[in-house]
Motif scaffolding. Sequence first.
Motif, PDB file in Angstrom:
ATOM      1  N   LYS A  90      28.360  83.123  32.771  1.00  0.00           N
ATOM      2  CA  LYS A  90      28.586  82.431  31.731  1.00  0.00           C
ATOM      3  C   LYS A  90      27.866  81.109  31.430  1.00  0.00           C
ATOM      4  O   LYS A  90      27.482  80.945  30.296  1.00  0.00           O
ATOM      5  CB  LYS A  90      30.098  82.259  31.626  1.00  0.00           C
ATOM      6  CG  LYS A  90      31.164  83.539  31.671  1.00  0.00           C
ATOM      7  CD  LYS A  90      32.519  83.170  31.957  1.00  0.00           C
ATOM      8  CE  LYS A  90      33.469  84.344  31.297  1.00  0.00           C
ATOM      9  NZ  LYS A  90      34.815  83.927  31.706  1.00  0.00           N
ATOM     10  N   PHE A  91      27.504  80.472  32.404  1.00  0.00           N
ATOM     11  CA  PHE A  91      26.660  79.329  32.322  1.00  0.00           C
ATOM     12  C   PHE A  91      25.306  79.787  32.021  1.00  0.00           C
ATOM     13  O   PHE A  91      24.784  78.990  30.874  1.00  0.00           O
ATOM     14  CB  PHE A  91      26.451  78.833  33.855  1.00  0.00           C
ATOM     15  CG  PHE A  91      25.509  77.316  33.872  1.00  0.00           C
ATOM     16  CD1 PHE A  91      26.216  76.326  33.458  1.00  0.00           C
ATOM     17  CD2 PHE A  91      24.215  77.535  34.136  1.00  0.00           C
ATOM     18  CE1 PHE A  91      25.297  75.314  33.640  1.00  0.00           C
ATOM     19  CE2 PHE A  91      23.555  76.508  34.238  1.00  0.00           C
ATOM     20  CZ  PHE A  91      23.891  75.391  33.862  1.00  0.00           C
ATOM     21  N   ARG A  92      24.782  80.913  32.555  1.00  0.00           N
ATOM     22  CA  ARG A  92      23.453  81.393  32.098  1.00  0.00           C
ATOM     23  C   ARG A  92      23.473  81.761  30.557  1.00  0.00           C
ATOM     24  O   ARG A  92      22.416  81.446  29.836  1.00  0.00           O
ATOM     25  CB  ARG A  92      22.930  82.685  32.921  1.00  0.00           C
ATOM     26  CG  ARG A  92      22.713  82.310  34.323  1.00  0.00           C
ATOM     27  CD  ARG A  92      22.367  83.308  34.945  1.00  0.00           C
ATOM     28  NE  ARG A  92      21.993  83.399  36.361  1.00  0.00           N
ATOM     29  CZ  ARG A  92      21.695  84.149  37.388  1.00  0.00           C
ATOM     30  NH1 ARG A  92      21.600  85.434  36.866  1.00  0.00           N
ATOM     31  NH2 ARG A  92      21.317  83.993  38.400  1.00  0.00           N
ATOM     32  N   ALA A  93      24.490  82.429  30.156  1.00  0.00           N
ATOM     33  CA  ALA A  93      24.384  82.858  28.824  1.00  0.00           C
ATOM     34  C   ALA A  93      24.635  81.690  27.790  1.00  0.00           C
ATOM     35  O   ALA A  93      23.973  81.593  26.734  1.00  0.00           O
ATOM     36  CB  ALA A  93      25.815  83.657  28.573  1.00  0.00           C
ATOM     37  N   ALA A  94      25.427  80.669  27.970  1.00  0.00           N
ATOM     38  CA  ALA A  94      25.432  79.474  27.187  1.00  0.00           C
ATOM     39  C   ALA A  94      24.204  78.683  27.041  1.00  0.00           C
ATOM     40  O   ALA A  94      23.739  78.197  26.218  1.00  0.00           O
ATOM     41  CB  ALA A  94      26.717  78.672  27.553  1.00  0.00           C
ATOM     42  N   PHE A 115      18.509  71.393  28.147  1.00  0.00           N
ATOM     43  CA  PHE A 115      19.417  70.363  28.894  1.00  0.00           C
ATOM     44  C   PHE A 115      19.887  69.430  27.899  1.00  0.00           C
ATOM     45  O   PHE A 115      21.031  69.110  27.917  1.00  0.00           O
ATOM     46  CB  PHE A 115      18.510  69.774  30.170  1.00  0.00           C
ATOM     47  CG  PHE A 115      19.509  68.623  30.378  1.00  0.00           C
ATOM     48  CD1 PHE A 115      20.661  68.594  31.235  1.00  0.00           C
ATOM     49  CD2 PHE A 115      19.015  67.156  30.221  1.00  0.00           C
ATOM     50  CE1 PHE A 115      21.101  67.626  31.747  1.00  0.00           C
ATOM     51  CE2 PHE A 115      19.679  66.085  30.982  1.00  0.00           C
ATOM     52  CZ  PHE A 115      20.851  66.345  31.543  1.00  0.00           C
ATOM     53  N   LYS A 116      19.041  68.627  26.995  1.00  0.00           N
ATOM     54  CA  LYS A 116      19.433  67.519  26.395  1.00  0.00           C
ATOM     55  C   LYS A 116      20.437  68.066  25.238  1.00  0.00           C
ATOM     56  O   LYS A 116      21.049  67.098  24.867  1.00  0.00           O
ATOM     57  CB  LYS A 116      18.323  67.243  25.470  1.00  0.00           C
ATOM     58  CG  LYS A 116      17.166  66.379  26.376  1.00  0.00           C
ATOM     59  CD  LYS A 116      15.805  65.825  25.442  1.00  0.00           C
ATOM     60  CE  LYS A 116      14.763  65.410  26.525  1.00  0.00           C
ATOM     61  NZ  LYS A 116      13.587  64.921  25.711  1.00  0.00           N
ATOM     62  N   TYR A 117      20.505  69.433  24.872  1.00  0.00           N
ATOM     63  CA  TYR A 117      21.596  69.835  23.994  1.00  0.00           C
ATOM     64  C   TYR A 117      22.781  70.332  24.617  1.00  0.00           C
ATOM     65  O   TYR A 117      24.096  70.386  24.354  1.00  0.00           O
ATOM     66  CB  TYR A 117      21.113  70.938  22.948  1.00  0.00           C
ATOM     67  CG  TYR A 117      20.312  70.142  22.062  1.00  0.00           C
ATOM     68  CD1 TYR A 117      20.947  69.531  20.685  1.00  0.00           C
ATOM     69  CD2 TYR A 117      18.969  69.910  22.179  1.00  0.00           C
ATOM     70  CE1 TYR A 117      20.297  69.001  19.730  1.00  0.00           C
ATOM     71  CE2 TYR A 117      18.194  69.414  21.192  1.00  0.00           C
ATOM     72  CZ  TYR A 117      18.823  68.727  20.105  1.00  0.00           C
ATOM     73  OH  TYR A 117      18.065  68.246  19.151  1.00  0.00           O
ATOM     74  N   GLN A 118      22.583  71.094  25.801  1.00  0.00           N
ATOM     75  CA  GLN A 118      23.663  71.552  26.735  1.00  0.00           C
ATOM     76  C   GLN A 118      24.451  70.574  27.178  1.00  0.00           C
ATOM     77  O   GLN A 118      25.840  70.802  27.397  1.00  0.00           O
ATOM     78  CB  GLN A 118      22.930  72.506  27.770  1.00  0.00           C
ATOM     79  CG  GLN A 118      23.960  73.338  28.662  1.00  0.00           C
ATOM     80  CD  GLN A 118      23.285  74.259  29.468  1.00  0.00           C
ATOM     81  OE1 GLN A 118      22.152  74.157  29.843  1.00  0.00           O
ATOM     82  NE2 GLN A 118      24.183  75.114  30.112  1.00  0.00           N
ATOM     83  N   GLU A 134      21.441  71.604  38.094  1.00  0.00           N
ATOM     84  CA  GLU A 134      21.433  72.858  37.567  1.00  0.00           C
ATOM     85  C   GLU A 134      20.238  73.441  36.562  1.00  0.00           C
ATOM     86  O   GLU A 134      19.892  74.541  36.923  1.00  0.00           O
ATOM     87  CB  GLU A 134      22.776  73.219  36.879  1.00  0.00           C
ATOM     88  CG  GLU A 134      23.871  73.149  37.970  1.00  0.00           C
ATOM     89  CD  GLU A 134      23.680  74.186  38.984  1.00  0.00           C
ATOM     90  OE1 GLU A 134      23.944  75.646  38.593  1.00  0.00           O
ATOM     91  OE2 GLU A 134      23.440  73.945  40.235  1.00  0.00           O
ATOM     92  N   VAL A 135      20.005  72.534  35.947  1.00  0.00           N
ATOM     93  CA  VAL A 135      19.048  72.970  34.756  1.00  0.00           C
ATOM     94  C   VAL A 135      17.517  72.320  35.001  1.00  0.00           C
ATOM     95  O   VAL A 135      16.656  72.873  35.503  1.00  0.00           O
ATOM     96  CB  VAL A 135      19.385  72.454  33.426  1.00  0.00           C
ATOM     97  CG1 VAL A 135      18.214  73.024  32.353  1.00  0.00           C
ATOM     98  CG2 VAL A 135      20.887  73.197  33.123  1.00  0.00           C
ATOM     99  N   ALA A 139      14.637  73.828  37.146  1.00  0.00           N
ATOM    100  CA  ALA A 139      13.235  74.424  36.471  1.00  0.00           C
ATOM    101  C   ALA A 139      12.027  73.742  36.898  1.00  0.00           C
ATOM    102  O   ALA A 139      11.266  74.336  37.137  1.00  0.00           O
ATOM    103  CB  ALA A 139      13.638  74.152  34.928  1.00  0.00           C
ATOM    104  N   CYS A 140      12.103  72.500  37.109  1.00  0.00           N
ATOM    105  CA  CYS A 140      10.957  71.829  37.620  1.00  0.00           C
ATOM    106  C   CYS A 140      10.296  72.358  38.951  1.00  0.00           C
ATOM    107  O   CYS A 140       9.150  72.365  39.175  1.00  0.00           O
ATOM    108  CB  CYS A 140      11.270  70.108  37.736  1.00  0.00           C
ATOM    109  SG  CYS A 140      11.570  69.521  35.914  1.00  0.00           S
TER     110      CYS A 140
END
Length: 160
Positions: A90-94, A115-118, A134-135, A139-140
């Motif tokens: 669900k986290f991935r989907a959002a 990330f800035k919007y999530q 998490e994001v 990712a980095c």
Amino acid sequence: MTNEQYIRKNALIYSRYKDNFDTLKPWEIQQFQDETEQSFTCIPIRVDFVEGQPYANHIELTNDIKLNKRMQVSTDFNDSKLLPNDLNLKFRAAHDWLHYTLQAPFDAVGEIKVFKYQKLHYSKGLMQDILFSEVVLQACYAEYFGNFAPTQKVILINSY
């Protein structure tokens, strides 16, 4: 700081810092999980969980959403202490819904944009710091080192 320097800095943080998951209190973990569950309810289309990587880029994601009114989310590597089982999906989907909404690519710069919007779906402070780990940090790490870290961890640094 350039994007390249920012990515390198955060990749090294993720690779060198100790996992802080065990320092989280049960209610903090539950709050992050609840806020993740709530963010999933904001997705206005069908979400299918599938094996493999359904999209090579955000353009393929966009085309699938526009043509088929659905979004596919990978069940691969679904091993998270923080977000067990369906919660991680669900986290991935959002998260992926925001890639579509923002037309953000699947690279570190796109992840930072998402990330800035999530983070608007999460409480300020610790919840956003967990999300940053998490994001952005993951990712980095993946972009800088060329693959995802061997294990997921929670690195608590100020996300601002």
